[in-house]
Enzyme design. Structure first.
Site, short mmCIF file in Angstrom:
data_model
loop_
_atom_site.label_atom_id
_atom_site.label_comp_id
_atom_site.label_asym_id
_atom_site.label_seq_id
_atom_site.Cartn_x
_atom_site.Cartn_y
_atom_site.Cartn_z
N ASP A 65 -18.90 7.66 16.49
CA ASP A 65 -18.01 7.74 17.65
C ASP A 65 -16.76 6.94 17.33
OD1 ASP A 65 -18.23 9.16 20.15
OD2 ASP A 65 -17.71 7.26 21.07
N HIS A 169 -10.14 3.68 9.67
CA HIS A 169 -11.32 3.20 10.40
C HIS A 169 -12.58 3.88 9.86
CE1 HIS A 169 -9.52 6.77 11.98
NE2 HIS A 169 -10.40 6.96 12.95
P1 ITT Z 1 -18.17 14.35 17.55
O1 ITT Z 1 -18.82 15.67 17.69
O2 ITT Z 1 -18.42 13.74 16.19
O3 ITT Z 1 -18.45 13.37 18.67
P2 ITT Z 1 -15.42 14.23 18.56
O4 ITT Z 1 -14.21 15.04 18.18
O5 ITT Z 1 -15.88 14.27 19.97
O6 ITT Z 1 -16.59 14.65 17.54
P3 ITT Z 1 -15.07 11.30 18.75
O7 ITT Z 1 -15.68 11.31 20.10
O8 ITT Z 1 -15.58 10.34 17.73
O9 ITT Z 1 -15.12 12.76 18.07
O10 ITT Z 1 -13.52 11.07 18.81
C1 ITT Z 1 -12.81 11.15 20.01
C2 ITT Z 1 -11.44 11.69 19.78
O11 ITT Z 1 -10.67 10.69 19.11
C3 ITT Z 1 -11.38 12.93 18.87
O12 ITT Z 1 -11.53 14.10 19.58
C4 ITT Z 1 -9.97 12.78 18.28
O13 ITT Z 1 -9.04 13.38 19.13
C5 ITT Z 1 -9.77 11.28 18.23
N1 ITT Z 1 -10.05 10.80 16.88
C6 ITT Z 1 -11.23 10.38 16.36
N2 ITT Z 1 -11.09 10.05 15.07
C7 ITT Z 1 -9.79 10.27 14.76
C8 ITT Z 1 -9.04 10.16 13.60
O14 ITT Z 1 -9.55 9.77 12.46
N3 ITT Z 1 -7.74 10.49 13.65
C9 ITT Z 1 -7.17 10.90 14.80
N4 ITT Z 1 -7.82 11.07 15.94
C10 ITT Z 1 -9.13 10.75 15.93
#
Ligand code: ITT
Length: 190
Positions: A65, A169
């Site tokens: 996450d 990160h």
């Molecule tokens: P999961 O199925 O793995 O949960 P997700 O897209 O919902 O995929 P997260 O909840 O971890 O992923 O991330 C929340 C949001 O944060 C994601 O939709 C992106 O818009 C943003 N985000 C996460 N990691 C990022 C990154 O490396 N660079 C830019 N935006 C990122």
């Protein structure tokens, strides 16, 4: 060795494949719906996600996450990053940041690694930076085009995945996992 990555985000998966390859781990994307709790803590969210599928996916599997934490907005959007990206997007964040002087922000990732059904380890990674004044770059995904890592003058959207992985990160968290896993396997072999 094969590691399952539970995610529905193809971009994440692509980054993780590249991150784990040098350690000899191949990554298989798996999508299983997980419980998503509301919490201010990425650790709590990811742990619950991982536990909610323990009877459905055979370890070793990983759940991750991530979120963007903007200091001037009191750490918003943080754990709500997905919802905020889908709703107001990068344009909306820039609007909220209009005339804001302190543009510092942090990207954070927490991974839950389910090694055995009763052994779950957490790994964290972060990168500090600032929010740009405009959307820049077509690479990456999500908030990448508005995030400038410290020491750079480009956004993550302007640098390629290889370089992003060195500083990101996600890169920091997955290298911790890979190092832990490599020594875990060595001990298991002995
Ligand atoms: P999961 O199925 O793995 O949960 P997700 O897209 O919902 O995929 P997260 O909840 O971890 O992923 O991330 C929340 C949001 O944060 C994601 O939709 C992106 O818009 C943003 N985000 C996460 N990691 C990022 C990154 O490396 N660079 C830019 N935006 C990122």
């Amino acid at each position: 060795m094969e590691i399952k990555m539970v995610t529905q985000n193809r971009n994440k998966l692509r980054e993780i494949e590249k991150l784990l390859k040098p350690y000899g781990f191949s990554v298989v994307g798996v999508y299983v719906p997980t419980d998503e709790i509301q919490s201010n803590s990425l650790k709590e969210i990811v742990l619950r996600k991982a536990e909610s599928i323990i009877n459905m996916v055979k370890p070793i599997y990983l759940v991750e996450d991530s979120g963007l934490f903007i200091n001037a907005l009191n750490q918003f959007p943080g754990p709500y990053s997905n919802f905020i990206f889908e709703t107001i997007g990068n344009k909306g964040i820039l609007k909220l940041m209009r005339n804001v002087k302190d543009r510092t922000a942090i990207f954070r990732t927490v991974i839950a690694a389910v090694i055995l059904p009763n052994v779950i380890k957490l790994f964290e990674g972060e990168v500090k930076g600032s929010i740009s004044k405009e959307i820049r770059g077509e690479k990456g995904f999500g908030f990448d085009p508005i995030f400038i890592p410290d020491g750079w003058d480009k956004t993550l959207g302007e640098i390629g995945v290889e370089e992003k992985n060195i500083i990101s990160h996600r890169g920091n968290a997955f290298r911790k996992f890979a190092e832990y896993m490599s020594s875990y396997m060595k001990i298991a072999e002995e």
